[in-house]
Design a protein around this motif. Structure first.
Motif, PDB file in Angstrom:
ATOM      1  N   ILE A   1       0.835  -1.196   0.000  1.00  0.00           N
ATOM      2  CA  ILE A   1       0.000   0.000   0.000  1.00  0.00           C
ATOM      3  C   ILE A   1       0.873   1.250   0.000  1.00  0.00           C
ATOM      4  O   ILE A   1       0.598   2.224  -0.710  1.00  0.00           O
ATOM      5  N   LYS A   2       1.938   1.224   0.770  1.00  0.00           N
ATOM      6  CA  LYS A   2       2.816   2.387   0.915  1.00  0.00           C
ATOM      7  C   LYS A   2       3.373   2.838  -0.424  1.00  0.00           C
ATOM      8  O   LYS A   2       3.498   4.043  -0.689  1.00  0.00           O
TER       9      LYS A   2
ATOM     10  N   LYS B   1      -8.214  -8.721   3.640  1.00  0.00           N
ATOM     11  CA  LYS B   1      -7.108  -9.031   2.722  1.00  0.00           C
ATOM     12  C   LYS B   1      -7.540  -8.971   1.261  1.00  0.00           C
ATOM     13  O   LYS B   1      -6.735  -8.619   0.392  1.00  0.00           O
ATOM     14  N   TRP B   2      -8.820  -9.261   0.978  1.00  0.00           N
ATOM     15  CA  TRP B   2      -9.295  -9.212  -0.407  1.00  0.00           C
ATOM     16  C   TRP B   2      -9.407  -7.787  -0.900  1.00  0.00           C
ATOM     17  O   TRP B   2      -9.121  -7.492  -2.060  1.00  0.00           O
TER      18      TRP B   2
ATOM     19  N   GLU C   1      -1.244  -8.393   2.631  1.00  0.00           N
ATOM     20  CA  GLU C   1      -2.633  -8.706   2.953  1.00  0.00           C
ATOM     21  C   GLU C   1      -3.089  -8.025   4.239  1.00  0.00           C
ATOM     22  O   GLU C   1      -4.176  -8.305   4.747  1.00  0.00           O
ATOM     23  N   SER C   2      -2.259  -7.136   4.760  1.00  0.00           N
ATOM     24  CA  SER C   2      -2.621  -6.373   5.947  1.00  0.00           C
ATOM     25  C   SER C   2      -2.062  -4.965   5.791  1.00  0.00           C
ATOM     26  O   SER C   2      -1.256  -4.700   4.898  1.00  0.00           O
TER      27      SER C   2
ATOM     28  N   TYR D   1      -5.041   1.902   6.608  1.00  0.00           N
ATOM     29  CA  TYR D   1      -6.447   1.503   6.634  1.00  0.00           C
ATOM     30  C   TYR D   1      -7.340   2.713   6.398  1.00  0.00           C
ATOM     31  O   TYR D   1      -8.262   2.671   5.573  1.00  0.00           O
ATOM     32  N   ARG D   2      -7.071   3.794   7.120  1.00  0.00           N
ATOM     33  CA  ARG D   2      -7.874   5.012   6.968  1.00  0.00           C
ATOM     34  C   ARG D   2      -7.762   5.573   5.551  1.00  0.00           C
ATOM     35  O   ARG D   2      -8.747   6.086   4.992  1.00  0.00           O
ATOM     36  N   ARG D   3      -6.587   5.445   4.970  1.00  0.00           N
ATOM     37  CA  ARG D   3      -6.383   5.906   3.586  1.00  0.00           C
ATOM     38  C   ARG D   3      -7.225   5.089   2.616  1.00  0.00           C
ATOM     39  O   ARG D   3      -7.924   5.652   1.758  1.00  0.00           O
ATOM     40  N   ILE D   4      -7.177   3.783   2.733  1.00  0.00           N
ATOM     41  CA  ILE D   4      -7.963   2.904   1.863  1.00  0.00           C
ATOM     42  C   ILE D   4      -9.453   3.160   2.059  1.00  0.00           C
ATOM     43  O   ILE D   4     -10.222   3.216   1.099  1.00  0.00           O
ATOM     44  N   GLU D   5      -9.868   3.306   3.310  1.00  0.00           N
ATOM     45  CA  GLU D   5     -11.273   3.558   3.604  1.00  0.00           C
ATOM     46  C   GLU D   5     -11.745   4.852   2.941  1.00  0.00           C
ATOM     47  O   GLU D   5     -12.810   4.884   2.313  1.00  0.00           O
TER      48      GLU D   5
END
Length: 202
Positions: free
Chosen positions: A5-6, A141-142, A160-161, A167-171
């Motif tokens: 993600i980074k 993870k999906w 996968e984590s 998390y907040r960024r993806i959300e």
């Protein structure tokens, strides 16, 4: 080397998620749009049978969900609630997830703990299932895989984590995409979940 993600830009994440929505078949879209309604119905069923509120039932479901298939998750939640109602200890019931998660489910039923934002995935899942809260995204993870891989690439190795900040960024990015499609956050997440799981044959 695993994709992370980074190292992935916001635009790339949004484009990947968008593609998973667009390649979803009508059947997959239907399943995604209705998945959380079915899950909430199950939470309501548990609430009625065991005389607890729907959100507490959803929190039990959520606490038992990590690395657990949905069909089994439902069975485990019912069995844990039944054991709790019968006055049994956590050690007296078997589940298909981690022991710590099972103990937490009992603590939730006892009113001794609750799922908080410190556990963002299970917290979001409980809010999605118990409250149909549209401003939380269950980033499992999906969903992370979908953020990092496009449909045309096939199965790719990725993390996968994610960290709480990631998390907040993806959300936030997923909610932005949901608004674009005129859908609720959990509906977009569920469509993507069905789309990538079936595409990867898992």
């Amino acid at each position: 080397m695993k994709r992370t993600i980074k190292e992935t830009t916001d635009r790339k994440i949004i484009n990947n998620l968008k593609r998973w929505i667009e390649v979803a078949t009508p059947c997959q879209r239907y399943s995604g749009l209705n998945w959380y309604n079915e899950a909430q119905d199950w939470a309501k069923y548990l609430a009625e049978i065991f005389r607890i509120d729907s959100y507490k039932a959803a929190a039990v479901i959520s606490s038992l969900s990590p690395n657990n298939k949905w069909a089994r998750n439902k069975v485990d939640a019912f069995n844990v609630c039944q054991a709790w109602k019968d006055g049994k200890a956590a050690t007296e019931v078997k589940v298909c997830t981690y022991g710590a998660n099972k103990r937490k489910a009992f603590q939730i039923l006892d009113g001794n703990t609750e799922i908080t934002a410190k556990s963002p995935k299970t917290h979001a899942f409980a809010a999605n299932v118990g409250l149909l809260a549209s401003d939380f995204i269950t980033v499992d993870k999906w969903h992370i895989r979908a953020c990092l891989c496009s449909p045309k690439e096939g199965v790719k190795d990725s993390v996968e984590s994610c960290t709480p900040a990631q998390y907040r960024r993806i959300e936030a990015l997923t909610l932005k995409l949901a608004r674009k499609y005129g859908l609720k956050g959990y509906e977009v997440q569920a469509i993507i979940w069905v789309s990538i799981k079936e595409s990867w044959g898992r």
